[in-house]
Scaffold this active site. Sequence first.
Site, PDB file in Angstrom:
ATOM      1  N   ASP A 489       0.868  -1.174  -0.083  1.00 43.59           N
ATOM      2  CA  ASP A 489       0.204  -0.011  -0.273  1.00 43.59           C
ATOM      3  C   ASP A 489       0.956   1.751   0.486  1.00 43.59           C
ATOM      4  O   ASP A 489       0.469   2.602  -0.662  1.00 43.59           O
ATOM      5  CB  ASP A 489      -0.646  -0.002   1.261  1.00 43.59           C
ATOM      6  CG  ASP A 489      -1.846  -1.164   1.054  1.00 43.59           C
ATOM      7  OD1 ASP A 489      -2.127  -1.526   0.001  1.00 43.59           O
ATOM      8  OD2 ASP A 489      -2.247  -1.546   2.077  1.00 43.59           O
ATOM      9  N   HIS A 640       3.524 -11.578   6.568  1.00 42.68           N
ATOM     10  CA  HIS A 640       2.983 -12.677   4.950  1.00 42.68           C
ATOM     11  C   HIS A 640       4.081 -12.367   3.650  1.00 42.68           C
ATOM     12  O   HIS A 640       3.687 -13.490   3.427  1.00 42.68           O
ATOM     13  CB  HIS A 640       2.123 -11.049   4.564  1.00 42.68           C
ATOM     14  CG  HIS A 640       1.219 -11.087   3.524  1.00 42.68           C
ATOM     15  ND1 HIS A 640      -0.224 -10.711   3.918  1.00 42.68           N
ATOM     16  CD2 HIS A 640       1.194 -12.396   2.611  1.00 42.68           C
ATOM     17  CE1 HIS A 640      -1.359 -11.062   2.396  1.00 42.68           C
ATOM     18  NE2 HIS A 640      -0.103 -12.266   2.082  1.00 42.68           N
ATOM     19  N   GLN A 686       1.601  -9.578  11.856  1.00 41.56           N
ATOM     20  CA  GLN A 686       1.916  -9.354  10.455  1.00 41.56           C
ATOM     21  C   GLN A 686       3.057  -8.596   9.581  1.00 41.56           C
ATOM     22  O   GLN A 686       3.462  -8.944   8.723  1.00 41.56           O
ATOM     23  CB  GLN A 686       0.489  -7.498  10.176  1.00 41.56           C
ATOM     24  CG  GLN A 686       0.852  -6.406   9.355  1.00 41.56           C
ATOM     25  CD  GLN A 686       1.017  -4.839   9.368  1.00 41.56           C
ATOM     26  OE1 GLN A 686       1.206  -4.544   9.365  1.00 41.56           O
ATOM     27  NE2 GLN A 686      -0.827  -5.293   8.490  1.00 41.56           N
TER      28      GLN A 686
END
Length: 799
Positions: A489, A640, A686
């Site tokens: 992002d 991830h 995360q």
Amino acid sequence: MEYGYFDDKRKEYVITRPDTPQSWSNYLGDTRFGSVITNNAGGYSFFKSAGQGRFTRFAFNAIPMDQPGRYIYIRDRVTKDFWSASWQPVGKPLDKYKTVCRHGTAYTIFETEYEKIRSEASYFVPLGKDYELWHLKLTNTDSFKRNLDLFTYVEYGGNWNAKDDMLNLQYTQYTLTMDVVDGVIDHGTNINIPEMPHNFEEKDQGRHSFLGIVGADVIGFDTDREVFLGPYRSYSNPVVVEKGMCTNSLASGDNGCGTLQLSVQLEPGESKELLVLMGIGRASREGKRTIKAYSDLSKVKSELEELKSHWHSRMEGMRVETPDKAFNTMVNTWNPYNCLITYSWSRAASLVYTADERDGLGYRDSVQDILGIIHNIPDESRIRLELMITGQVSNGGAMPVVKKFGHKPGEEKQPAEEEFRSDDGLWLFNAIPAWVKETGDIEFYNKVLPYADTGEDSVLNHMRRAIEFNLNRSGSHGLACGLKADWNDCLELGQHGESVFVSFQMRFALKTYMEICELLDNKVELAWAEFELKSLDNRLAEHSWDGAWFLRAYREDGLKFGSKENEEGSIFLNPQSWSVISGHATERQAELAMNSVHEQLATEYGLMVCAPPFEKTDFRVIRATLMNPGMKENGGIFVHTQGWAVMAETMLGHGNRAYDYFRSSMPSAYNSRAEVREIEPYVYCQSTHSKNSSHYGASRIPWLSGSASWAYFAATQHILGIQPDYHGIRIDPCIPSEWKEFIVRRLFRGKVLDIIVLNPSGVQKGVQALKVNGREIHTNLVRMEELNRENELVVMMGN
């Protein structure tokens, strides 16, 4: 430093020190009624949605940590001393207050002892119910009679809409109405507006929850937070508990709470039990009905056992026994449980995710999450997979968020062009084939499902439309445009900047699509995909290789990301892993790229997402500079991505390196170093701070992350090599050379496979021989017709 241990037999994590570095949490309930509970009974409860159905209140990122929650205060009438059935909120000295917290599969138990009073508090949501139970057992281990008062506490929202309750105080401080009906608390919001059960997303409607007691008489109550706590006090020293008597306050507006007072007398050696019930509905209706159903408290114990059996049965698809006990613990219990919780709540309900923006199923997140649950709950995963497919719009892109409580396929508004993410639809090429290979339901590719906005198509055509979406949005180098985001992002490439990573995803999608078309004997579609793949390969060959690794992206003006030409961010992890996973990289390129990863991105705690971190680069070039160096997208260890690197290394036959990478981010590996990782040692997270951060090794944002599903997928299908295929199951391990043997029990399409893998020569990859029920086969693909109801597979590794 250890704060607890794994109890593999009970499938529990046992916390023996309550003063953990961070709050260590668990989940209660299911996808309808859910709760977050910490090792000190903090947390909150919600109905259908943590954003639009949170009826109890929680203070995020506050001090003291994880407050408020669901508390039971215990007060001695004689000494006037008081404590709580969990260490917090009162927080008695730990040399006098003994406590153990057992986090299990959708239940949590607190066992405490203080001043000769032993308590055991079990919290859980019975299967399929819209209420939670707090089952308390008190025992007097003293030599004389003890007279105790108990006080429950939960704090209520002024509106079930969490954002309104937290921020819109000029409204929500005037909407709450508390009542007590025959000893049952009724928490009402907007009660003069009708209830709208068929319009869940309407926040301004009449709603109710209840709180009641079974097993003791209610002798007082308080429903006004300020009255219960007192001015300038905290949850550690409520004035009502200190004085020992409720005031029977009824809140109207302001802040509500749920406090019921009970009196308990215990003879020496005597035990008594009581039950607190908190759920959805009116006190006068659902509350009374629920309380009546628990007139016999033995029902509570049977429901807890039923709950345990239910959750344990949802994790039986695969059991492993390897030389690494910590690996076994994760693969057998905590990783699949983590995947099931992530499947339930996506990124919408935790101690970090407040659901103010992520209320629902984020498209790309939730499609990837399916990979971790398919083998355990194939029927449920199909329902979720179909829901996500219907979140795709007719141009091949996807809705950013799919709200399972309000999604209307065929009626949704297509997002604006600038809102599309380039990677969304491409995750379908991981999830859909994985489900079909697990179940053998090849006809699923022909099933017709609607688009989110208009029209309908077969699943196969949904997949083609996803490829076309990216082909139609290519930049000047013929690579996929990054659009609003391409998984990262902080890398906003816009409508014309190009993502090498997503282009590798496209390559994987086309290769996968070709395999499906061959399976379906669809020659026309196969020819189309072959042409597009060849064309894409040519463009990638010309524009993505940087000499020793692959570029990350191109900005619209041609500026390269992830190039040796860049002073900062000269190498990124994802394109290296996906160049191998997609099959584009040549053997030489694959080795060079993954060696570059090892040399430049590997740390003790995992692989950095990029290096060096960004400090001088203009944030308008890359928004990673918003983060401190070594954190999250700015050179942090994004967990991830670790699974993808592990997969790539196993595909290259590097079992030792793959396992080193896997273990560097495996939670259970840090149980004895919990002060470093800080968060729960039983679930994935995360991100982890990298070597460029002063918090090096500390991890953040546990539970709800794609890390869980990809770690499980990498462990089971790439390290252990148990790979479902369309016509059977393939055995292709890639393991550490020191592993001489491992055992797997795998449930597959109604059959039981007991798999023994032998590695006497200490190789990392390669199947030399395979016997199925005593008969040798000359391939590592075991076809379904070769399997019985129960089977023994003996695999001999070797070159």
